[in-house]
Design a protein around this motif. Structure first.
Motif, PDB file in Angstrom:
ATOM      1  N   MET A   1       0.838  -1.201   0.000  1.00 36.81           N
ATOM      2  CA  MET A   1       0.000   0.000   0.000  1.00 36.81           C
ATOM      3  C   MET A   1       0.871   1.249   0.000  1.00 36.81           C
ATOM      4  N   ASP A   2       0.440   2.282  -0.721  1.00 40.87           N
ATOM      5  CA  ASP A   2       1.175   3.540  -0.677  1.00 40.87           C
ATOM      6  C   ASP A   2       0.841   4.290   0.602  1.00 40.87           C
ATOM      7  N   GLU A   3       1.534   5.394   0.808  1.00 43.75           N
ATOM      8  CA  GLU A   3       1.433   6.119   2.074  1.00 43.75           C
ATOM      9  C   GLU A   3       0.433   7.272   1.958  1.00 43.75           C
ATOM     10  N   ALA A   4      -0.500   7.328   2.887  1.00 38.80           N
ATOM     11  CA  ALA A   4      -1.440   8.444   2.937  1.00 38.80           C
ATOM     12  C   ALA A   4      -0.843   9.624   3.691  1.00 38.80           C
ATOM     13  N   VAL A   5      -0.049   9.338   4.713  1.00 36.38           N
ATOM     14  CA  VAL A   5       0.618  10.373   5.505  1.00 36.38           C
ATOM     15  C   VAL A   5       2.040   9.913   5.790  1.00 36.38           C
ATOM     16  N   ARG A   6       2.983  10.835   5.658  1.00 36.78           N
ATOM     17  CA  ARG A   6       4.369  10.520   6.008  1.00 36.78           C
ATOM     18  C   ARG A   6       4.972  11.679   6.799  1.00 36.78           C
ATOM     19  N   LEU A   7       5.627  11.351   7.889  1.00 38.95           N
ATOM     20  CA  LEU A   7       6.344  12.314   8.707  1.00 38.95           C
ATOM     21  C   LEU A   7       7.833  12.009   8.610  1.00 38.95           C
ATOM     22  N   GLU A   8       8.625  13.039   8.327  1.00 37.62           N
ATOM     23  CA  GLU A   8      10.064  12.858   8.203  1.00 37.62           C
ATOM     24  C   GLU A   8      10.787  13.824   9.134  1.00 37.62           C
ATOM     25  N   SER A   9      11.511  13.252  10.094  1.00 40.23           N
ATOM     26  CA  SER A   9      12.324  14.032  11.039  1.00 40.23           C
ATOM     27  C   SER A   9      11.517  15.178  11.646  1.00 40.23           C
TER      28      SER A   9
ATOM     29  N   GLU B   1      12.514  14.653  16.057  1.00 40.59           N
ATOM     30  CA  GLU B   1      12.972  13.819  14.947  1.00 40.59           C
ATOM     31  C   GLU B   1      12.099  12.575  14.748  1.00 40.59           C
ATOM     32  N   VAL B   2      10.794  12.775  14.714  1.00 41.72           N
ATOM     33  CA  VAL B   2       9.871  11.648  14.542  1.00 41.72           C
ATOM     34  C   VAL B   2       9.707  11.349  13.056  1.00 41.72           C
ATOM     35  N   THR B   3       9.982  10.117  12.672  1.00 39.50           N
ATOM     36  CA  THR B   3       9.803   9.665  11.294  1.00 39.50           C
ATOM     37  C   THR B   3       8.911   8.430  11.295  1.00 39.50           C
ATOM     38  N   MET B   4       7.819   8.494  10.559  1.00 43.27           N
ATOM     39  CA  MET B   4       6.916   7.349  10.451  1.00 43.27           C
ATOM     40  C   MET B   4       5.955   7.568   9.292  1.00 43.27           C
ATOM     41  N   ALA B   5       5.305   6.479   8.863  1.00 38.52           N
ATOM     42  CA  ALA B   5       4.364   6.542   7.750  1.00 38.52           C
ATOM     43  C   ALA B   5       3.069   5.857   8.123  1.00 38.52           C
ATOM     44  N   PHE B   6       1.978   6.325   7.516  1.00 35.41           N
ATOM     45  CA  PHE B   6       0.655   5.755   7.710  1.00 35.41           C
ATOM     46  C   PHE B   6       0.169   5.251   6.357  1.00 35.41           C
ATOM     47  N   PRO B   7       0.209   3.941   6.108  1.00 37.93           N
ATOM     48  CA  PRO B   7      -0.218   3.406   4.814  1.00 37.93           C
ATOM     49  C   PRO B   7      -1.680   3.727   4.515  1.00 37.93           C
ATOM     50  N   ARG B   8      -1.979   3.853   3.249  1.00 35.31           N
ATOM     51  CA  ARG B   8      -3.348   4.157   2.840  1.00 35.31           C
ATOM     52  C   ARG B   8      -4.286   3.011   3.252  1.00 35.31           C
TER      53      ARG B   8
ATOM     54  N   GLU C   1     -21.226   1.472   2.854  1.00 39.07           N
ATOM     55  CA  GLU C   1     -22.275   2.265   2.226  1.00 39.07           C
ATOM     56  C   GLU C   1     -21.922   3.748   2.172  1.00 39.07           C
ATOM     57  N   LEU C   2     -20.904   4.175   2.902  1.00 37.15           N
ATOM     58  CA  LEU C   2     -20.549   5.590   2.925  1.00 37.15           C
ATOM     59  C   LEU C   2     -19.361   5.894   2.022  1.00 37.15           C
ATOM     60  N   ALA C   3     -18.439   4.957   1.903  1.00 38.16           N
ATOM     61  CA  ALA C   3     -17.210   5.232   1.157  1.00 38.16           C
ATOM     62  C   ALA C   3     -16.861   4.068   0.247  1.00 38.16           C
ATOM     63  N   ASP C   4     -16.266   4.371  -0.897  1.00 44.36           N
ATOM     64  CA  ASP C   4     -15.852   3.322  -1.811  1.00 44.36           C
ATOM     65  C   ASP C   4     -14.358   3.399  -2.097  1.00 44.36           C
ATOM     66  N   ARG C   5     -13.621   4.066  -1.224  1.00 44.87           N
ATOM     67  CA  ARG C   5     -12.171   4.113  -1.330  1.00 44.87           C
ATOM     68  C   ARG C   5     -11.601   4.082   0.086  1.00 44.87           C
ATOM     69  N   PRO C   6     -10.351   3.688   0.238  1.00 46.27           N
ATOM     70  CA  PRO C   6      -9.797   3.558   1.583  1.00 46.27           C
ATOM     71  C   PRO C   6      -9.709   4.880   2.316  1.00 46.27           C
ATOM     72  N   THR C   7     -10.058   4.854   3.597  1.00 49.02           N
ATOM     73  CA  THR C   7      -9.897   6.008   4.474  1.00 49.02           C
ATOM     74  C   THR C   7      -8.843   5.663   5.513  1.00 49.02           C
ATOM     75  N   THR C   8      -7.788   6.428   5.563  1.00 47.26           N
ATOM     76  CA  THR C   8      -6.733   6.215   6.542  1.00 47.26           C
ATOM     77  C   THR C   8      -7.142   6.876   7.855  1.00 47.26           C
ATOM     78  N   ILE C   9      -7.099   6.117   8.952  1.00 53.12           N
ATOM     79  CA  ILE C   9      -7.487   6.626  10.256  1.00 53.12           C
ATOM     80  C   ILE C   9      -6.246   6.813  11.111  1.00 53.12           C
ATOM     81  N   VAL C  10      -6.068   8.024  11.643  1.00 46.37           N
ATOM     82  CA  VAL C  10      -4.999   8.316  12.598  1.00 46.37           C
ATOM     83  C   VAL C  10      -5.683   8.833  13.860  1.00 46.37           C
ATOM     84  N   MET C  11      -5.602   8.064  14.940  1.00 50.54           N
ATOM     85  CA  MET C  11      -6.408   8.341  16.123  1.00 50.54           C
ATOM     86  C   MET C  11      -5.547   8.417  17.382  1.00 50.54           C
ATOM     87  N   VAL C  12      -5.720   9.490  18.133  1.00 55.87           N
ATOM     88  CA  VAL C  12      -5.120   9.603  19.463  1.00 55.87           C
ATOM     89  C   VAL C  12      -6.124   9.107  20.492  1.00 55.87           C
TER      90      VAL C  12
END
Length: 255
Positions: A1-9, A26-33, A201-212
């Protein structure tokens, strides 16, 4: 999967007189789609700062944030506002509903601000998804706190965002309603394994969830949990259980 969100340093420092405070280092991480990630950590660990920088609500001191393939550092404030409105959704602890508008009108507001004509069917589906189909004509003052939060959730989902940022989304909901919401988020992000995507029924494409969240039971709905401590990454868990999350949080609290 490609990345929906990416944080670099990613680094964020707040100036406070002679004693600046560094919330992220210096937080580096990715959130796949199509993934569902929970962010956890002790109080003051940088969770909310990370969410706000990742969502484009706050600019980092250094480092880079990319959302849906766009480097946020290349955008001016107007462009950043447009990106947030059209390609992201937000659920926060405060409901931020307009008191003079009905629930349906509050849900349709992001679409109107984006210059899109809301479809009545889409508004109705969004409200039905959070259990408020019969409250479409009610104003916030006529709703309970939990109902107002569910209107805010429907508002965040109706634009079919590529990324949905959530800060304690179940905080104002009772246990049963909170579980229903989490089940909905789980479906929007696809199967728990992250392999493929289950349309709803609401969405027909991936939704990336980032939750605190601070709740291990809530975090257990995610594909993975990422832990922060003192503004730096402190490990993670794949396919988390509530018990494993609670144990990791306990170890961070005493370390």
């Amino acid at each position: 999967m490609d990345e929906a969100v990416r944080l670099e340093s990613l680094t964020k420092t707040y100036s406070s007189g002679a004693n600046p405070v560094t919330a992220l280092r210096e937080v580096t991480m990715a959130f796949p789609r199509g993934s569902f990630t929970a962010i956890m950590g002790p109080s003051g660990s940088g969770k909310s700062t990370l969410l706000q920088c990742a969502a484009g609500l706050d600019r980092p001191t250094s480092g880079r944030v990319s959302v849906d393939g766009t480097d946020l550092s290349t955008l001016n404030e107007t462009q950043l506002t447009e990106l947030r409105r059209e390609r992201t959704g937000f659920i926060f602890q405060s409901f931020n509903l307009l008191p003079s508008l009905t629930a349906a009108q509050n849900v349709s507001l992001p679409l109107r601000l984006a210059g899109r004509k809301p479809k009545r069917e889409a508004i109705a589906r969004a409200l039905a998804l959070v259990g408020l189909a019969e409250k479409a004509g009610s104003r916030p003052g006529q709703l309970s706190g939990g109902q107002q939060q569910r209107v805010a959730i429907a508002r965040a989902l109706v634009s079919r965002p590529a990324v949905l940022f959530a800060d304690e989304p179940t905080g104002a909901l009772d246990l049963h309603t909170g579980r229903e919401l989490l089940d909905t988020l789980r479906k929007l992000a696809g199967p728990p394994t992250g392999d493929g995507y289950a349309a709803t029924e609401l969405a027909d494409r991936p939704t990336t969830i980032v939750m605190v969240t601070h709740d291990p039971n809530v975090a257990a709905y995610a594909d993975r949990v990422v832990f922060l401590a003192d503004g730096v990454l402190a490990g993670g868990l794949e396919r988390p259980t509530a018990e494993a999350v609670a144990a990791r949080m306990t170890s961070l609290a005493v370390s």
